[in-house]
Design a protein around this motif. Structure first.
Motif, PDB file in Angstrom:
ATOM      1  N   ARG A 150      -0.718  -1.341 -12.681  1.00 45.44           N
ATOM      2  CA  ARG A 150       0.722  -1.415 -12.435  1.00 45.44           C
ATOM      3  C   ARG A 150       1.293  -0.028 -12.111  1.00 45.44           C
ATOM      4  NH1 ARG A 150       1.747  -4.413 -16.275  1.00 45.44           N
ATOM      5  NH2 ARG A 150       2.113  -2.834 -17.871  1.00 45.44           N
ATOM      6  N   GLU A 151       0.845   0.975 -12.839  1.00 43.45           N
ATOM      7  CA  GLU A 151       1.301   2.335 -12.560  1.00 43.45           C
ATOM      8  C   GLU A 151       0.830   2.811 -11.186  1.00 43.45           C
ATOM      9  OE1 GLU A 151      -0.010   4.820 -15.710  1.00 43.45           O
ATOM     10  OE2 GLU A 151       1.224   3.828 -17.253  1.00 43.45           O
ATOM     11  N   SER A 152      -0.442   2.492 -10.868  1.00 46.57           N
ATOM     12  CA  SER A 152      -0.977   2.893  -9.569  1.00 46.57           C
ATOM     13  C   SER A 152      -0.234   2.209  -8.430  1.00 46.57           C
ATOM     14  CB  SER A 152      -2.470   2.561  -9.496  1.00 46.57           C
ATOM     15  OG  SER A 152      -3.003   2.855  -8.224  1.00 46.57           O
ATOM     16  N   ASN A 153       0.042   0.915  -8.624  1.00 47.63           N
ATOM     17  CA  ASN A 153       0.762   0.183  -7.579  1.00 47.63           C
ATOM     18  C   ASN A 153       2.184   0.723  -7.396  1.00 47.63           C
ATOM     19  OD1 ASN A 153      -1.452  -1.433  -7.212  1.00 47.63           O
ATOM     20  ND2 ASN A 153      -0.693  -3.128  -8.463  1.00 47.63           N
ATOM     21  N   GLN A 154       2.805   1.098  -8.522  1.00 50.81           N
ATOM     22  CA  GLN A 154       4.162   1.635  -8.422  1.00 50.81           C
ATOM     23  C   GLN A 154       4.172   2.964  -7.676  1.00 50.81           C
ATOM     24  OE1 GLN A 154       6.974  -0.030  -9.413  1.00 50.81           O
ATOM     25  NE2 GLN A 154       7.950   1.596  -8.213  1.00 50.81           N
ATOM     26  N   ASN A 155       3.146   3.761  -7.937  1.00 48.42           N
ATOM     27  CA  ASN A 155       3.038   5.036  -7.222  1.00 48.42           C
ATOM     28  C   ASN A 155       2.841   4.813  -5.730  1.00 48.42           C
ATOM     29  OD1 ASN A 155       3.310   6.520  -9.574  1.00 48.42           O
ATOM     30  ND2 ASN A 155       1.099   6.609  -9.940  1.00 48.42           N
ATOM     31  N   ILE A 156       2.007   3.818  -5.403  1.00 50.24           N
ATOM     32  CA  ILE A 156       1.770   3.521  -3.981  1.00 50.24           C
ATOM     33  C   ILE A 156       3.052   3.035  -3.322  1.00 50.24           C
ATOM     34  CG2 ILE A 156       0.533   1.983  -2.399  1.00 50.24           C
ATOM     35  CD1 ILE A 156      -1.807   2.045  -4.366  1.00 50.24           C
ATOM     36  N   LEU A 157       3.793   2.178  -4.041  1.00 49.35           N
ATOM     37  CA  LEU A 157       5.055   1.666  -3.478  1.00 49.35           C
ATOM     38  C   LEU A 157       6.068   2.792  -3.301  1.00 49.35           C
ATOM     39  CD1 LEU A 157       5.430  -1.682  -5.476  1.00 49.35           C
ATOM     40  CD2 LEU A 157       4.879  -1.418  -3.050  1.00 49.35           C
ATOM     41  N   ASN A 158       6.101   3.718  -4.253  1.00 46.33           N
ATOM     42  CA  ASN A 158       7.029   4.836  -4.138  1.00 46.33           C
ATOM     43  C   ASN A 158       6.688   5.709  -2.927  1.00 46.33           C
ATOM     44  OD1 ASN A 158       8.364   3.984  -6.417  1.00 46.33           O
ATOM     45  ND2 ASN A 158       7.244   5.350  -7.796  1.00 46.33           N
ATOM     46  N   GLN A 159       5.373   5.930  -2.741  1.00 48.17           N
ATOM     47  CA  GLN A 159       4.956   6.716  -1.587  1.00 48.17           C
ATOM     48  C   GLN A 159       5.205   5.966  -0.286  1.00 48.17           C
ATOM     49  OE1 GLN A 159       0.966   8.411  -1.987  1.00 48.17           O
ATOM     50  NE2 GLN A 159       1.144   8.207  -4.231  1.00 48.17           N
ATOM     51  N   LEU A 163       7.568   6.695   3.600  1.00 44.07           N
ATOM     52  CA  LEU A 163       6.791   6.898   4.831  1.00 44.07           C
ATOM     53  C   LEU A 163       7.521   6.324   6.032  1.00 44.07           C
ATOM     54  CD1 LEU A 163       3.226   6.058   3.543  1.00 44.07           C
ATOM     55  CD2 LEU A 163       4.136   8.312   4.057  1.00 44.07           C
ATOM     56  N   GLY A 164       7.352   6.978   7.139  1.00 49.14           N
ATOM     57  CA  GLY A 164       7.966   6.463   8.363  1.00 49.14           C
ATOM     58  C   GLY A 164       6.965   5.996   9.375  1.00 49.14           C
ATOM     59  N   GLN A 165       5.716   6.369   9.173  1.00 48.57           N
ATOM     60  CA  GLN A 165       4.688   6.003  10.154  1.00 48.57           C
ATOM     61  C   GLN A 165       4.018   4.700   9.720  1.00 48.57           C
ATOM     62  OE1 GLN A 165       1.998   9.227  10.558  1.00 48.57           O
ATOM     63  NE2 GLN A 165       3.545  10.699  11.256  1.00 48.57           N
ATOM     64  N   ALA A 166       3.937   3.770  10.643  1.00 44.01           N
ATOM     65  CA  ALA A 166       3.394   2.437  10.332  1.00 44.01           C
ATOM     66  C   ALA A 166       1.930   2.506   9.930  1.00 44.01           C
ATOM     67  CB  ALA A 166       3.569   1.509  11.531  1.00 44.01           C
ATOM     68  N   ALA A 167       1.149   3.351  10.610  1.00 46.58           N
ATOM     69  CA  ALA A 167      -0.287   3.420  10.328  1.00 46.58           C
ATOM     70  C   ALA A 167      -0.529   3.880   8.897  1.00 46.58           C
ATOM     71  CB  ALA A 167      -0.971   4.362  11.309  1.00 46.58           C
ATOM     72  N   THR A 168       0.217   4.905   8.503  1.00 48.46           N
ATOM     73  CA  THR A 168       0.068   5.384   7.134  1.00 48.46           C
ATOM     74  C   THR A 168       0.551   4.339   6.134  1.00 48.46           C
ATOM     75  OG1 THR A 168       0.500   7.606   7.967  1.00 48.46           O
ATOM     76  CG2 THR A 168       0.608   7.292   5.582  1.00 48.46           C
ATOM     77  N   GLY A 169       1.628   3.640   6.493  1.00 51.94           N
ATOM     78  CA  GLY A 169       2.125   2.568   5.645  1.00 51.94           C
ATOM     79  C   GLY A 169       1.104   1.458   5.462  1.00 51.94           C
ATOM     80  N   GLN A 170       0.400   1.111   6.517  1.00 53.76           N
ATOM     81  CA  GLN A 170      -0.626   0.084   6.423  1.00 53.76           C
ATOM     82  C   GLN A 170      -1.759   0.536   5.495  1.00 53.76           C
ATOM     83  OE1 GLN A 170      -1.814  -0.744  10.415  1.00 53.76           O
ATOM     84  NE2 GLN A 170       0.096  -1.839  10.940  1.00 53.76           N
ATOM     85  N   ASN A 171      -2.071   1.814   5.538  1.00 56.33           N
ATOM     86  CA  ASN A 171      -3.127   2.343   4.676  1.00 56.33           C
ATOM     87  C   ASN A 171      -2.746   2.194   3.210  1.00 56.33           C
ATOM     88  OD1 ASN A 171      -5.467   3.809   3.878  1.00 56.33           O
ATOM     89  ND2 ASN A 171      -4.203   5.635   3.647  1.00 56.33           N
ATOM     90  N   PHE A 172      -1.502   2.553   2.863  1.00 59.87           N
ATOM     91  CA  PHE A 172      -1.046   2.413   1.486  1.00 59.87           C
ATOM     92  C   PHE A 172      -0.971   0.957   1.065  1.00 59.87           C
ATOM     93  CE2 PHE A 172       0.236   6.812   1.892  1.00 59.87           C
ATOM     94  CZ  PHE A 172       0.051   7.299   0.617  1.00 59.87           C
ATOM     95  N   LEU A 173      -0.556   0.098   2.000  1.00 56.67           N
ATOM     96  CA  LEU A 173      -0.492  -1.325   1.695  1.00 56.67           C
ATOM     97  C   LEU A 173      -1.884  -1.878   1.407  1.00 56.67           C
ATOM     98  CD1 LEU A 173       1.315  -3.790   1.440  1.00 56.67           C
ATOM     99  CD2 LEU A 173       0.990  -4.209   3.890  1.00 56.67           C
ATOM    100  N   GLY A 174      -2.881  -1.410   2.161  1.00 59.13           N
ATOM    101  CA  GLY A 174      -4.254  -1.840   1.911  1.00 59.13           C
ATOM    102  C   GLY A 174      -4.733  -1.412   0.538  1.00 59.13           C
ATOM    103  N   ARG A 175      -4.373  -0.199   0.125  1.00 59.18           N
ATOM    104  CA  ARG A 175      -4.746   0.272  -1.211  1.00 59.18           C
ATOM    105  C   ARG A 175      -4.083  -0.579  -2.289  1.00 59.18           C
ATOM    106  NH1 ARG A 175      -3.019   6.317  -1.248  1.00 59.18           N
ATOM    107  NH2 ARG A 175      -3.343   5.957  -3.497  1.00 59.18           N
ATOM    108  N   LEU A 176      -2.834  -0.964  -2.045  1.00 57.87           N
ATOM    109  CA  LEU A 176      -2.122  -1.804  -2.998  1.00 57.87           C
ATOM    110  C   LEU A 176      -2.820  -3.154  -3.178  1.00 57.87           C
ATOM    111  CD1 LEU A 176       0.431  -2.233  -4.751  1.00 57.87           C
ATOM    112  CD2 LEU A 176       1.541  -3.149  -2.702  1.00 57.87           C
ATOM    113  N   ILE A 177      -3.172  -3.772  -2.065  1.00 60.27           N
ATOM    114  CA  ILE A 177      -3.866  -5.072  -2.121  1.00 60.27           C
ATOM    115  C   ILE A 177      -5.223  -4.929  -2.796  1.00 60.27           C
ATOM    116  CG2 ILE A 177      -4.867  -6.908  -0.725  1.00 60.27           C
ATOM    117  CD1 ILE A 177      -2.652  -6.405   1.314  1.00 60.27           C
TER     118      ILE A 177
END
Length: 254
Positions: A150-159, A163-177
């Motif tokens: 839960r803490e890790s996911n919250q950190n990913i969501l905060n980061q 973010l403004g770049q879609a590619a980087t956003g997709q990377n963080f979303l993949g880590r969340l999943i």
């Protein structure tokens, strides 16, 4: 010698069983349980079912099935047959038919005691302690991993929110999943172990209940036989009184 032979026949394939109880390994756990079960019978049958001790060991050995447990009904029938055929008796009962039933009842009581000893005896309690501690540790680990996820996911969501770049956003979303998926797999694995353990414990409890039911059935049968015997005695007493009274009346006539 007899006890050693009996143990050798029954337990050769169980010598190498691990002494450590492992949560979810229900077949290994049941094998250890069965060893304790048979050990109790081997150490106690001789003292309680004389003079049918030898035949009792043979009956138990012959009726032992795939789970390394004796079939209580089959054991009882074999012991009664052996006592009746060989006209065995002791100082308290010289009727082989009655003696066979008494010994059969005692063997079924010993089977129930063996089940209790195997579950709540020293080794059984050690296995239960390990399993209870393991379950407690599993729950604590799952709770800790859930908090960390839960803490890790919250950190990913905060980061991700910054973010403004879609590619980087997709990377963080993949880590969340990925975090969520790994946590769910871990929980499912631990739940499977606990479900399997519950199944194993239920099987042993059902076995104990069946042995207890057999003892209750024997008690019911003995009560019925005692009632029948009393009715027969009462009928015989009435018949004797009638005969005595009729003879007395006959002899009293002039």
């Amino acid at each position: 010698m007899r006890k050693t032979t009996f143990l050798t026949i029954c337990f050769t394939f169980l010598v190498s069983l691990p002494a450590m109880a492992r949560l979810g390994y229900i077949w290994t756990d049941f094998q250890n349980y069965a060893v304790d079960f048979q050990d109790y019978l081997t150490n106690n049958i001789d003292e309680t079912v004389n003079p049918a001790g030898e035949g009792s060991f043979t009956a138990i050995n012959n009726s032992t099935g795939a789970l390394n447990l004796p079939n209580p009904i089959d054991v009882r029938q074999q012991v009664i047959q052996d006592i009746t055929d060989n006209s065995l008796s002791d100082i308290f009962e010289n009727n082989p038919a009655v003696q066979g039933k008494l010994i059969g009842n005692e063997i079924e009581r010993q089977l129930t005691r063996a089940a209790t000893e195997s579950y709540f005896g020293a080794k059984g309690q050690e296995r239960l302690q390990i399993k209870l501690e393991t379950v407690q540790n599993l729950i604590e680990n799952i709770n800790r991993e859930a908090d960390e996820a839960r803490e890790s996911n919250q950190n990913i969501l905060n980061q991700l929110a910054g973010l403004g770049q879609a590619a980087t956003g997709q990377n963080f979303l993949g880590r969340l999943i990925s975090n969520q998926t790994n946590l769910q797999l871990q929980i499912n694995r631990q739940q499977s172990r606990m479900i399997a353990e519950s199944l194993g414990q239920n099987i042993k409890q059902n076995q104990y209940l069946q042995y207890s039911n057999l003892n209750l059935a024997n008690i019911s049968q003995q009560v019925e036989e005692a009632n029948n015997a009393r009715r027969l005695d009462s009928a015989a007493s009435v018949a004797r009184l009638l005969r005595a009274s009729s003879q007395s009346d006959l002899f009293g006539r002039e």
